[in-house]
Scaffold this motif. Structure first.
Motif, short mmCIF file in Angstrom:
data_model
loop_
_atom_site.label_atom_id
_atom_site.label_comp_id
_atom_site.label_asym_id
_atom_site.label_seq_id
_atom_site.Cartn_x
_atom_site.Cartn_y
_atom_site.Cartn_z
N UNK B 53 0.83 -1.20 0.00
CA UNK B 53 0.00 0.00 0.00
C UNK B 53 0.87 1.25 0.00
N UNK B 54 0.58 2.18 -0.89
CA UNK B 54 1.34 3.42 -0.97
C UNK B 54 1.07 4.26 0.27
N UNK B 55 2.13 4.63 1.00
CA UNK B 55 1.94 5.44 2.18
C UNK B 55 2.66 6.78 2.10
N UNK B 56 3.65 6.88 1.27
CA UNK B 56 4.34 8.15 1.07
C UNK B 56 4.46 8.40 -0.42
N UNK B 57 4.04 9.57 -0.82
CA UNK B 57 4.18 9.99 -2.21
C UNK B 57 4.60 11.45 -2.17
#
Lengths: 113, 118
Positions: B53-57
């Motif tokens: 799961x993407x948590x930092x972008x």
């Protein structure tokens, strides 16, 4: 967000002398402070770290101190050797939300034989 | 038995091309990262994934798209490469990045991919 300042950007010492690199951080909630060493053309590697519930940590010739009140931490290398020459990065781990390491801009340490 | 491995090590390409960098970790870590290190050696986080799961972008152009098919892999695809994309890209992994483990965020880096856009 967190901001980490690192000084000096370059440091040249004679073999056997001590080297000190200093970092400051802005977010008082940050709780973990690692130091990475990156030799030329290589990956950053953890050399020592300190958590916010500790004021000082030592591992042979390297030590790190943390002053939470002043929000600064330092890396101390004693009896420097030519193989200590590298770029050193400090970092601070943010808390809450999207936790991440925020790195300082690095210090290029040169140990002259 | 490299802990964090990324391929390729070197990538030379023309402007406008699309390229991918692959990363795999065998440490059983939950979180993986992509960093960009520019010519001034500044390490800047781009993305972080926790259990796919993407948590930092961070503020990264849309031309950069990470993909995590499982928690041991995090790939980086770059479209329409530009000169300014030239840098060393490091993959890293850590045990946890969600705060449950107090202070535990030791990150292990891959060897880096040196991207040169001509």
């Amino acid at each position: 967000g967190e901001n980490v300042e690192q000084h000096p950007s370059t440091l040249s010492v004679q073999e056997g002398d001590s080297a000190v690199i200093k970092c400051t951080y802005s977010d008082s909630a940050s709780n973990y402070f690692p130091w990475y060493k990156q030799e030329l053309g290589k990956r950053p590697q953890l050399i020592i770290d300190i958590r916010s519930n500790v004021g000082e940590k030592k591992d042979q010739r390297i030590a790190v101190t943390l002053n939470k009140t002043a929000k600064h931490f330092s890396l101390h290398i004693t009896e420097t050797q030519p193989e200590d020459s590298a770029v050193y990065f400090c970092a601070a781990k943010t808390q809450g939300g999207s936790e991440k390491l925020v790195f300082g801009k690095g210090t290029k340490l040169t140990v002259n034989p | 038995d490299t802990a964090v491995s990324q391929t390729p090590k070197y990538l030379v390409t023309q402007m406008g091309n699309d390229k991918s960098i692959k990363c795999e970790q065998n440490l059983g870590h939950d979180t993986m990262y992509w960093y960009k290190q520019d010519s001034k050696k500044f390490l800047k986080i781009m993305f972080s994934y926790n259990n796919k799961e993407l948590i930092i972008n961070e503020t990264v152009p849309n031309r950069f798209s990470p993909k995590s098919p499982d928690k041991a892999h995090l790939n980086l695809h770059i479209n329409s490469l530009e000169l300014g994309d030239s840098a060393v890209y490091f993959c890293a992994s850590s045990q946890a990045g969600t705060g449950r483990w107090f202070g535990k965020n030791i990150q292990y880096f891959g060897a880096g991919t040196r991207l040169s856009v001509l």
